[in-house]
Design a protein around this motif. Structure first.
Motif, PDB file in Angstrom:
ATOM      1  N   MET A   1       0.814  -1.214   0.000  1.00  9.84           N
ATOM      2  CA  MET A   1       0.000   0.000   0.000  1.00  9.84           C
ATOM      3  C   MET A   1       0.852   1.272   0.000  1.00  9.84           C
ATOM      4  N   ASN A   2       2.179   1.101   0.004  1.00  9.00           N
ATOM      5  CA  ASN A   2       3.098   2.237   0.039  1.00  9.00           C
ATOM      6  C   ASN A   2       2.833   3.126   1.258  1.00  9.00           C
ATOM      7  N   MET A   3       2.682   2.463   2.411  1.00 10.75           N
ATOM      8  CA  MET A   3       2.470   3.173   3.667  1.00 10.75           C
ATOM      9  C   MET A   3       3.583   2.797   4.645  1.00 10.75           C
ATOM     10  N   GLN A   4       3.829   3.679   5.612  1.00 13.87           N
ATOM     11  CA  GLN A   4       4.896   3.459   6.581  1.00 13.87           C
ATOM     12  C   GLN A   4       4.322   2.902   7.884  1.00 13.87           C
ATOM     13  N   PRO A   5       4.680   1.661   8.255  1.00 12.65           N
ATOM     14  CA  PRO A   5       4.256   1.143   9.559  1.00 12.65           C
ATOM     15  C   PRO A   5       5.216   1.591  10.662  1.00 12.65           C
ATOM     16  N   MET A   6       4.663   1.964  11.808  1.00 14.80           N
ATOM     17  CA  MET A   6       5.469   2.369  12.960  1.00 14.80           C
ATOM     18  C   MET A   6       4.928   1.661  14.200  1.00 14.80           C
ATOM     19  N   MET A   7       5.793   1.032  14.944  1.00 18.59           N
ATOM     20  CA  MET A   7       5.353   0.277  16.119  1.00 18.59           C
ATOM     21  C   MET A   7       5.546   1.099  17.391  1.00 18.59           C
ATOM     22  N   GLU A   8       4.471   1.165  18.185  1.00 17.63           N
ATOM     23  CA  GLU A   8       4.527   1.819  19.490  1.00 17.63           C
ATOM     24  C   GLU A   8       4.637   0.751  20.567  1.00 17.63           C
TER      25      GLU A   8
ATOM     26  N   LYS B   1      13.365  -9.153  10.142  1.00 15.19           N
ATOM     27  CA  LYS B   1      12.162  -9.693   9.495  1.00 15.19           C
ATOM     28  C   LYS B   1      11.209  -8.593   9.025  1.00 15.19           C
ATOM     29  N   TYR B   2      11.403  -7.371   9.544  1.00 19.70           N
ATOM     30  CA  TYR B   2      10.467  -6.282   9.263  1.00 19.70           C
ATOM     31  C   TYR B   2      11.255  -5.058   8.772  1.00 19.70           C
ATOM     32  N   PRO B   3      11.849  -5.134   7.569  1.00 20.50           N
ATOM     33  CA  PRO B   3      12.786  -4.096   7.131  1.00 20.50           C
ATOM     34  C   PRO B   3      12.160  -2.721   6.958  1.00 20.50           C
ATOM     35  N   ASN B   4      10.828  -2.652   6.788  1.00 23.22           N
ATOM     36  CA  ASN B   4      10.187  -1.345   6.591  1.00 23.22           C
ATOM     37  C   ASN B   4       9.572  -0.794   7.863  1.00 23.22           C
TER      38      ASN B   4
ATOM     39  N   ALA C   1      18.497   8.888  26.953  1.00 20.96           N
ATOM     40  CA  ALA C   1      19.817   8.296  26.686  1.00 20.96           C
ATOM     41  C   ALA C   1      19.680   6.962  25.958  1.00 20.96           C
ATOM     42  N   ASP C   2      18.634   6.213  26.280  1.00 21.75           N
ATOM     43  CA  ASP C   2      18.396   4.952  25.566  1.00 21.75           C
ATOM     44  C   ASP C   2      18.021   5.224  24.112  1.00 21.75           C
ATOM     45  N   LEU C   3      17.233   6.267  23.896  1.00 20.97           N
ATOM     46  CA  LEU C   3      16.881   6.652  22.526  1.00 20.97           C
ATOM     47  C   LEU C   3      18.107   7.067  21.738  1.00 20.97           C
ATOM     48  N   ALA C   4      19.023   7.769  22.397  1.00 16.05           N
ATOM     49  CA  ALA C   4      20.202   8.304  21.712  1.00 16.05           C
ATOM     50  C   ALA C   4      21.108   7.196  21.183  1.00 16.05           C
ATOM     51  N   ARG C   5      20.932   5.989  21.700  1.00 13.83           N
ATOM     52  CA  ARG C   5      21.802   4.882  21.276  1.00 13.83           C
ATOM     53  C   ARG C   5      21.277   4.162  20.036  1.00 13.83           C
ATOM     54  N   ILE C   6      20.079   4.523  19.564  1.00 10.59           N
ATOM     55  CA  ILE C   6      19.564   3.842  18.372  1.00 10.59           C
ATOM     56  C   ILE C   6      19.678   4.767  17.162  1.00 10.59           C
TER      57      ILE C   6
ATOM     58  N   ALA D   1      17.167   7.137  12.182  1.00 10.49           N
ATOM     59  CA  ALA D   1      16.366   6.804  11.003  1.00 10.49           C
ATOM     60  C   ALA D   1      15.281   5.784  11.321  1.00 10.49           C
ATOM     61  N   LEU D   2      15.401   5.099  12.461  1.00 16.24           N
ATOM     62  CA  LEU D   2      14.397   4.112  12.850  1.00 16.24           C
ATOM     63  C   LEU D   2      13.183   4.749  13.524  1.00 16.24           C
ATOM     64  N   ILE D   3      13.258   6.027  13.855  1.00 15.35           N
ATOM     65  CA  ILE D   3      12.160   6.700  14.545  1.00 15.35           C
ATOM     66  C   ILE D   3      11.283   7.409  13.522  1.00 15.35           C
ATOM     67  N   GLY D   4      10.044   6.940  13.398  1.00 15.85           N
ATOM     68  CA  GLY D   4       9.127   7.534  12.431  1.00 15.85           C
ATOM     69  C   GLY D   4       8.359   8.705  12.988  1.00 15.85           C
ATOM     70  N   ALA D   5       8.041   8.653  14.285  1.00 19.67           N
ATOM     71  CA  ALA D   5       7.251   9.718  14.903  1.00 19.67           C
ATOM     72  C   ALA D   5       7.373   9.604  16.415  1.00 19.67           C
ATOM     73  N   ALA D   6       6.937  10.654  17.100  1.00 16.66           N
ATOM     74  CA  ALA D   6       6.907  10.657  18.561  1.00 16.66           C
ATOM     75  C   ALA D   6       5.562  11.190  19.023  1.00 16.66           C
ATOM     76  N   GLN D   7       5.089  10.663  20.140  1.00 16.88           N
ATOM     77  CA  GLN D   7       3.899  11.196  20.787  1.00 16.88           C
ATOM     78  C   GLN D   7       4.330  11.856  22.091  1.00 16.88           C
ATOM     79  N   LEU D   8       3.932  13.109  22.263  1.00 12.02           N
ATOM     80  CA  LEU D   8       4.223  13.814  23.500  1.00 12.02           C
ATOM     81  C   LEU D   8       3.023  13.639  24.422  1.00 12.02           C
TER      82      LEU D   8
END
Length: 207
Positions: A128-135, A157-160, A178-183, A186-193
């Motif tokens: 579908m040319n959509m971006q999946p993001m896991m929370e 297994k989930y390259p996209n 600090a844990d976020l800073a170690r990844i 490019a793997l972060i698609g969005a953030a919820q505040l």
């Protein structure tokens, strides 16, 4: 400058078009709306765009009137009763309204079933040319933390698949910026505040 989207949970009780107009009024470029197919009480009614054509048309009109974008379908819920067909219908509707991304919320404790359903969802997203993001969150599913989410992604297994980082769930998992800073960013698609008590109050009180 990062885009700001108004999330459904910020304005529970408003209809989908009302949320779009509110987003425009407060200077948000987009909205992240819930499809309403998971049977849990989030504190108010959720507009069903799949079963209410008039609501779908009104939402499309609101997006056109304001220039606000449908940024995110929030969410595809990986529950024990997960239906790929039902979520495909939702994604098609949200895609017609302009969404190019969706959140994946894991609410199933059975790891093998989650992995199977997540693979199917990611394959669907590619078609579908959509971006999946896991929370990740600690609400009874098998992905309670950033560490757990990264363990899935690092299987290859989930390259996209990207991550959606919710500040509340990051804190409740005992993890930090600090844990976020170690990844890889490019793997972060969005953030919820999101704010709330640091301690998890239990599922019913959480809702």
């Amino acid at each position: 400058m990062h885009r700001l989207s108004l999330a459904q949970l910020t304005a529970i009780g408003l209809s989908a078009p009302e949320i779009v107009y509110l987003a425009a009024d407060i200077g948000c470029e987009g909205v992240a709306l819930n499809p309403g197919i998971i049977s849990i009480d989030l504190g108010g009614p959720i507009s069903r765009l799949d079963t209410d054509p008039a609501m779908r048309r009104a939402t499309a009109q609101a997006l056109s009137d304001t220039g606000v974008k449908m940024d995110l379908m929030d969410a595809v819920g990986l529950t024990p009763e997960f239906s790929l067909a039902a979520n495909t219908t939702q994604l098609e509707i949200f895609g017609e309204l302009g969404a190019t991304a969706f959140n994946v919320a894991v609410m199933d404790a059975e790891q093998s079933r989650v992995e199977e359903n997540l693979a199917a969802v990611c394959e669907l997203a590619q078609r579908m040319n959509m971006q999946p993001m896991m929370e990740f969150f600690g609400l009874g599913g098998c992905v309670p933390s950033l560490k757990g989410a990264m363990a899935l992604i690092e299987t290859g297994k989930y390259p996209n698949l990207k991550l959606l980082i919710d500040t509340l769930h990051l804190a409740r998992a005992g993890e930090t910026p600090a844990d976020l800073a170690r990844i890889d960013p490019a793997l972060i698609g969005a953030a919820q505040l999101c704010d709330g008590p640091v301690a998890y109050p239990g599922f019913d009180e959480y809702l």
